[in-house]
Design a protein around this motif. Structure first.
Motif, mmCIF file in Angstrom:
data_model
loop_
_atom_site.group_PDB
_atom_site.id
_atom_site.type_symbol
_atom_site.label_atom_id
_atom_site.label_comp_id
_atom_site.label_asym_id
_atom_site.label_seq_id
_atom_site.Cartn_x
_atom_site.Cartn_y
_atom_site.Cartn_z
ATOM 1 N N LEU A 115 -36.216 58.053 -61.629
ATOM 2 C CA LEU A 115 -35.281 59.140 -61.318
ATOM 3 C C LEU A 115 -35.512 59.655 -59.901
ATOM 4 O O LEU A 115 -36.652 59.884 -59.489
ATOM 5 N N PHE A 116 -34.442 59.823 -59.190
ATOM 6 C CA PHE A 116 -34.488 60.371 -57.828
ATOM 7 C C PHE A 116 -35.007 61.806 -57.882
ATOM 8 O O PHE A 116 -34.508 62.641 -58.640
ATOM 9 N N ASN A 117 -36.045 62.082 -57.060
ATOM 10 C CA ASN A 117 -36.607 63.442 -57.042
ATOM 11 C C ASN A 117 -36.441 64.099 -55.680
ATOM 12 O O ASN A 117 -37.080 65.101 -55.390
ATOM 13 N N ALA B 259 -30.121 59.002 -60.643
ATOM 14 C CA ALA B 259 -30.153 60.370 -60.112
ATOM 15 C C ALA B 259 -29.381 61.289 -61.046
ATOM 16 O O ALA B 259 -28.472 60.860 -61.765
ATOM 17 N N THR B 260 -29.764 62.535 -61.006
ATOM 18 C CA THR B 260 -29.146 63.551 -61.854
ATOM 19 C C THR B 260 -27.812 63.974 -61.274
ATOM 20 O O THR B 260 -27.733 64.405 -60.127
ATOM 21 N N VAL B 261 -26.781 63.869 -62.068
ATOM 22 C CA VAL B 261 -25.431 64.180 -61.640
ATOM 23 C C VAL B 261 -25.056 65.607 -62.041
ATOM 24 O O VAL B 261 -24.333 66.296 -61.328
ATOM 25 N N ASP C 236 -43.984 60.254 -66.448
ATOM 26 C CA ASP C 236 -43.932 61.635 -65.977
ATOM 27 C C ASP C 236 -42.452 61.968 -65.959
ATOM 28 O O ASP C 236 -41.676 61.298 -66.629
ATOM 29 N N ASP C 237 -42.035 62.941 -65.235
ATOM 30 C CA ASP C 237 -40.614 63.271 -65.253
ATOM 31 C C ASP C 237 -39.759 62.220 -64.541
ATOM 32 O O ASP C 237 -38.544 62.245 -64.632
ATOM 33 N N TYR C 238 -40.396 61.288 -63.829
ATOM 34 C CA TYR C 238 -39.601 60.431 -62.961
ATOM 35 C C TYR C 238 -39.643 58.933 -63.259
ATOM 36 O O TYR C 238 -39.001 58.161 -62.576
ATOM 37 N N TYR C 239 -40.409 58.521 -64.236
ATOM 38 C CA TYR C 239 -40.369 57.101 -64.618
ATOM 39 C C TYR C 239 -40.477 56.953 -66.125
ATOM 40 O O TYR C 239 -41.363 57.525 -66.749
ATOM 41 N N PHE C 240 -39.560 56.204 -66.706
ATOM 42 C CA PHE C 240 -39.770 55.784 -68.092
ATOM 43 C C PHE C 240 -39.277 54.360 -68.243
ATOM 44 O O PHE C 240 -38.487 53.865 -67.438
ATOM 45 N N ARG C 241 -39.783 53.717 -69.313
ATOM 46 C CA ARG C 241 -39.467 52.328 -69.543
ATOM 47 C C ARG C 241 -39.136 52.161 -71.018
ATOM 48 O O ARG C 241 -39.860 52.657 -71.883
#
Lengths: 163, 163, 163
Positions: B27-29, B39-41, B147-152
């Motif tokens: 996720l773009f931070n 990214a969060t829209v 964490d808040d920015y990577y999941f698989r």
């Protein structure tokens, strides 16, 4: 009546129904409300320079030829958004709504619009009314992308399940 | 050729095609544009404390094993959002895009990702190219949520209609 | 086993499974967090006066009768948005999630909700668990639209492919 049908044969070249339609999208720019058929619901993110995340909701006219002012034979209602960091690329989910003497019913479509390809295939995932339970392929071709506020897609709808 | 096929038999354990894939979402931070794939829209709403309404658009790499840096065999383009007030829970709709010597075509998937369950099933609702007209089940399993920015996610794709 | 099945016969009046459900949507208004089941993710655009573009994410209770306080038999998770410039009209995509002794599994639905029509048909595009691979039609009827923050839909689910 009961079958086990793991592998079926369908000839991609022989749909049970086929029609070519044109989709006209006129994006609202703040001053064209009379003509606009779509508007931006969420602005693009800051990821890349190709409108990533820009989300548009539309109620677009569908015509049989590629003239914007031809009488609409259907509406397309749904949304698209841009999804790439490095190129223009979109994703669509929408309903074609027919309400004429010729056809009544809907066709539901979703899939990726890989704008860099000459043609791209989306899935027809269901239908109602005259298109009861249909499935198939919707092939997009960009007919014109005039500026930031008008584009036109050719949609070649091929149905392989007709009831 | 015409049949009335209300009730068919399919063995859930015998798909006509099956493959396990890994989906990587970075996720773009604001500062990881080089690596980010989503990214969060739209930001989360104020309903509860579990990101309700947070909407993310992605173009994520798909690999055969669970290594982020393995060569991608496909892309996943689409969106997810969180939808619960009392727990983390998501909903996905996306396209797997294959463009390799091994496979060319797309698979369209949608459904609920009940993150509290060990595995959860979504629907494969259509396909194009090598996956022409396919249907089936995509079973998600969270492989890691770092964490808040990577999941698989492990996506176990089972196709029951192959043409 | 292999068939070429372009045109099949299905009797719209004879689904293999059918049930009527009620969907309750209580929109978050800033002060009803305890009761709210949905919230606005993106505000309406300025195109027309009918909430065009307003996007709502929901996790709504589903009951067997039309009482909001009846015990839910399922959840509906997904989203809807309004899409017309000249009238209230919506578009839905969501998952019915069953997790009871009676039913376990999901049903995935998408399509246009032409609110001006007495009833409107959406597509059931897939299912999992007890509803493995199902397809069919979900017919919406507005049961009540009480004010800006509560509405109830009757959903008449008719499945034509049962496995």
């Amino acid at each position: 009546f009961s079958i086990i049908a793991h592998s079926k044969k369908l000839d991609e070249k022989q749909p049970c129904k086929r029609f070519v339609l044109y989709y006209h999208d006129i994006l609202f720019n703040g001053s064209n409300a009379a003509n606009a058929t779509s508007a931006t619901v969420a602005n693009h993110t800051k990821l890349g320079n190709f409108n990533h995340g820009m989300l548009v909701v539309f109620d677009d006219p569908i015509t049989k030829d590629n003239h914007l002012l031809s009488p609409p034979v259907a509406r397309a209602q749904g949304f698209y958004f841009y999804d790439m960091k490095t190129a223009y690329n979109a994703w669509f989910s929408y309903t074609l709504i027919f309400n004429s003497t010729e056809h009544k019913g809907t066709i539901n479509i979703m899939g990726a619009d890989m704008m860099g390809e000459e043609t791209r295939d989306l899935s027809v995932v269901g239908g109602t009314g005259d298109f009861f339970m249909t499935r198939g392929i919707a092939t997009f071709r960009t007919d014109i992308a005039q500026d930031d506020y008008y584009f036109r897609l050719e949609m070649d709808i091929k149905l392989y399940e007709c009831y």
